[in-house]
Scaffold this active site. Structure first.
Site, PDB file in Angstrom:
ATOM      1  N   LYS A 110       0.832  -1.201   0.000  1.00 38.12           N
ATOM      2  CA  LYS A 110       0.000   0.000   0.000  1.00 38.12           C
ATOM      3  C   LYS A 110       0.868   1.253   0.000  1.00 38.12           C
ATOM      4  O   LYS A 110       1.988   1.222   0.507  1.00 38.12           O
ATOM      5  CB  LYS A 110      -0.849   0.018   1.284  1.00 38.12           C
ATOM      6  CG  LYS A 110      -2.003  -0.953   1.295  1.00 38.12           C
ATOM      7  CD  LYS A 110      -2.801  -0.809   2.583  1.00 38.12           C
ATOM      8  CE  LYS A 110      -3.956  -1.786   2.628  1.00 38.12           C
ATOM      9  NZ  LYS A 110      -4.970  -1.559   1.583  1.00 38.12           N
TER      10      LYS A 110
ATOM     11  N   ARG B 122     -10.383 -11.398   1.855  1.00 39.32           N
ATOM     12  CA  ARG B 122     -11.257 -12.423   1.275  1.00 39.32           C
ATOM     13  C   ARG B 122     -10.592 -13.798   1.341  1.00 39.32           C
ATOM     14  O   ARG B 122     -11.277 -14.816   1.435  1.00 39.32           O
ATOM     15  CB  ARG B 122     -11.638 -12.017  -0.157  1.00 39.32           C
ATOM     16  CG  ARG B 122     -10.493 -11.900  -1.106  1.00 39.32           C
ATOM     17  CD  ARG B 122     -10.847 -11.084  -2.365  1.00 39.32           C
ATOM     18  NE  ARG B 122     -10.874  -9.635  -2.109  1.00 39.32           N
ATOM     19  CZ  ARG B 122     -11.173  -8.715  -3.018  1.00 39.32           C
ATOM     20  NH1 ARG B 122     -11.487  -9.067  -4.248  1.00 39.32           N
ATOM     21  NH2 ARG B 122     -11.173  -7.426  -2.702  1.00 39.32           N
TER      22      ARG B 122
HETATM   23  N1  BES Z   1      -8.156  -3.664   4.280  1.00 34.59           N
HETATM   24  C1  BES Z   1      -8.330  -3.237   2.954  1.00 34.59           C
HETATM   25  C2  BES Z   1      -9.621  -2.463   2.735  1.00 34.59           C
HETATM   26  C3  BES Z   1      -9.737  -1.161   3.475  1.00 34.59           C
HETATM   27  C4  BES Z   1      -9.416   0.027   2.863  1.00 34.59           C
HETATM   28  C5  BES Z   1     -10.213  -1.136   4.761  1.00 34.59           C
HETATM   29  C6  BES Z   1      -9.537   1.215   3.538  1.00 34.59           C
HETATM   30  C7  BES Z   1     -10.355   0.067   5.448  1.00 34.59           C
HETATM   31  C8  BES Z   1     -10.018   1.237   4.836  1.00 34.59           C
HETATM   32  C9  BES Z   1      -8.332  -4.448   2.029  1.00 34.59           C
HETATM   33  O1  BES Z   1      -7.563  -5.516   2.431  1.00 34.59           O
HETATM   34  C10 BES Z   1      -7.790  -3.988   0.721  1.00 34.59           C
HETATM   35  O2  BES Z   1      -6.656  -3.631   0.684  1.00 34.59           O
HETATM   36  N2  BES Z   1      -8.617  -4.013  -0.312  1.00 34.59           N
HETATM   37  C11 BES Z   1      -8.209  -3.591  -1.599  1.00 34.59           C
HETATM   38  C12 BES Z   1      -8.713  -4.600  -2.590  1.00 34.59           C
HETATM   39  C13 BES Z   1      -8.151  -4.423  -3.958  1.00 34.59           C
HETATM   40  C14 BES Z   1      -6.661  -4.742  -3.966  1.00 34.59           C
HETATM   41  C15 BES Z   1      -8.878  -5.331  -4.905  1.00 34.59           C
HETATM   42  C16 BES Z   1      -8.813  -2.221  -1.860  1.00 34.59           C
HETATM   43  O3  BES Z   1      -9.940  -1.974  -1.422  1.00 34.59           O
HETATM   44  O4  BES Z   1      -8.143  -1.398  -2.461  1.00 34.59           O
HETATM   45 MN    MN Z   2      -5.573  -5.337   1.835  1.00 38.79          MN
END
Ligand code: BES
Ligand code: MN
Ligand code: ZN
Length: 499
Positions: free
Chosen positions: A275, A349
């Site tokens: 990230k 997931r």
């Molecule tokens: N934990 C994150 C989602 C999230 C984002 C929670 C902001 C709380 C605040 C999740 O694991 C994630 O990173 N999701 C990605 C999925 C994508 C790579 C398909 C996302 O939402 O960008």
């Molecule tokens: Mn994630």
């Protein structure tokens, strides 16, 4: 932790010292028992201040000479619609905020049109406690905003009620729900260096004191169960994963349990698909779904709910080291489904795939509700005001929607459909862990989860926008909200408990 006010229930006409709180209805009307002196004083002050008794409006007055209290706080309760559970929590929160620092507060639980019910008084008290919650564990004296001497709420709140015994009983219930909510808030607020998978599991194990049966599975057991989707996420961290299983057996022995499943990623760096640095600290809250599951189990046990309930949380750290899972890796979930991990940041997931499968396989529950801070896309769609709801069952879905309106923990249903399911078909394996770019990101994540659910009624709540980072409100001033605890407790009390 900031100290909570002590809550007491006293007789309706008990004398009041310190601050006396009276509830006003339409046009600032007070109950007749408030007495002529108070009523005429409040009516004059209300006129000057244009106080109309609107729900949550307040009016501060010096107490008249013949009243023992020093200060009179008039709080509006009038609304065109009947007050919801959340409306009562908000009233308690506003009273707590307006009386902070007072050593003693007495709330006359009476309105112009009659007594406040035992349940309403109990919710008001719970609202005051929830407002007092402050995660200041790591603030040393000198950096606490108010210093140590100025308490953030009143130290003692007495509720003057018509039926003390009934109010106390009702408060036992509300206190348990508030304790569950605050436990969930604590877990989310804790930083990941303190709360890794093992430490999280230890906190869950401590719930056996509440009468909850706890089982903790370690890495070797997860391997034996073939939970390779979950294990693949954990492999980039030196901190080993855990799967925690909580059981509250408050219902008949032969009755199938209901089940709650939570995503417990104690920190989400994104893994190799790392990230960006901005706001990455917030990923300490990526176990908000698991925290809500733990909180609701605590609530059900604390109020001795007549229900059999299972809580399962998958606890991992999504980190990045030389052993971390790579984009393109293919893993086989416990169900046998093969998954191409195209983005290691779509890890929640993967954890839930195995936790959900395990739950339905082992416990054959009446329904499964999972909670997860699953996607940023749900925040784009719904902001911090609703959690996303996805379900294969209209009845369960409608019940969650209704529980959301009552508790103020609102959910909004989004679709599942074969067209979306198609978007996660894999090239080299059965499915892939991302959909098509940014389109329908919250939905394709839900479709992924559904691949691990058979015919059991199931609902997925995407709480990425609601578990943390919501604007502060009357009964929550903390980053973590504890979202989901009151919602699920209400689902149980409305539909699934005996007696
Ligand atoms: N934990 C994150 C989602 C999230 C984002 C929670 C902001 C709380 C605040 C999740 O694991 C994630 O990173 N999701 C990605 C999925 C994508 C790579 C398909 C996302 O939402 O960008
Ligand atoms: Mn994630
Ligand atoms: Zn995540």
């Amino acid at each position: 932790m900031a100290s909570l006010p002590s809550i007491e229930f006293v007789a309706k006409d008990a004398p009041a010292k310190g601050v006396l709180v009276v509830l006003a209805g339409k046009d600032a009307g007070l109950a007749a028992s408030a007495g002529d002196a108070v009523r005429s004083l409040v009516s004059r002050a209300a006129g000057v201040a244009r106080f109309k008794g609107k729900h949550l409006a307040t009016l501060d007055v010096l107490a008249p000479a013949d009243v023992d209290a020093d200060r009179l706080l008039v709080v509006g309760t009038h609304s065109d619609k009947p007050l919801t559970d959340e409306d009562w929590l908000k009233l308690g929160g506003v009273i707590a905020a307006k009386t902070k620092g007072a050593s003693e507060v007495t709330i006359r639980c009476e309105r112009a049109d009659g007594d406040v019910s035992a349940a309403e008084a109990a919710m008001l008290a719970a609202g005051a406690s929830l407002r007092a919650y402050d995660f200041d564990l790591y603030k040393t004296k000198s950096s606490r905003k108010n210093g140590d001497d100025e308490p953030k709420v009143a130290s003692k709140i007495a509720l003057a009620v018509a039926d003390i015994a009934a109010a106390k009983d009702a408060y036992t219930v509300q206190e348990a729900i508030a304790a569950g909510t605050m436990l969930a808030r604590d877990l989310v607020n804790e930083p990941a260096n303190v709360l890794g998978p093992v430490e999280f599991a230890d906190r869950i194990a401590a719930l056996s004191q509440q009468g909850i049966d706890v089982e903790i599975l370690g890495e070797a057991e997860l391997r034996a169960l073939k939970m390779d989707a979950l294990l693949g996420v954990a492999q980039g961290s030196p901190r080993p994963p855990r799967l925690a299983i909580m059981r509250w057996n408050g219902g008949p022995d032969d009755e199938a349990p209901i089940a709650f499943v939570g995503k417990g990623v104690v920190f989400d760096t994104g893994g190799i698909s790392i990230k960006p640095a901005g706001s990455m600290d917030e990923m300490k809250g990526d176990m908000g779904g698991a925290a809500a599951v733990v909180g609701v189990m605590r609530a059900l046990a604390g109020r001795s709910a007549k229900v059999n309930a299972i809580g399962i949380v998958g606890l991992v750290e999504n980190s990045v080291d030389g052993n971390a899972q790579r984009p393109g890796d293919i893993v086989t979930a416990m169900s046998g489904t093969t998954i191409e991990v195209l983005n290691t940041d779509a890890e929640g997931r993967l954890v839930l795939a195995d936790a959900l499968w395990y739950c339905q396989d082992r416990f054959k529950p009446k329904f499964m509700v999972n909670l997860a801070t699953l996607t940023g896309a749900i925040i784009v769609a719904l902001g911090n005001q609703h959690a996303g709801l996805f379900s294969n069952n209209d009845e369960l879905s409608d019940r969650l929607l209704a529980a959301g309106i009552g508790t103020g923990e609102k959910v909004w249903r989004l679709p599942l459909a074969p067209e979306y399911d198609k978007m996660i078909e894999g090239k080299f394996a059965d499915i892939k862990n991302i959909g098509g770019g940014r389109a329908a990101g919250a939905i394709t994540a839900a479709q992924f989860l559904q691949r691990f659910v058979n015919d059991v009624p199931w609902a997925h709540l995407d709480v990425a926008g609601t578990a943390m980072g919501s604007p502060a409100n009357e009964y929550n001033q903390s980053w973590a909200s504890g979202f989901g605890v009151r919602l699920l407790d209400r689902l149980v009390s409305d539909h699934y408990q005996a007696g």
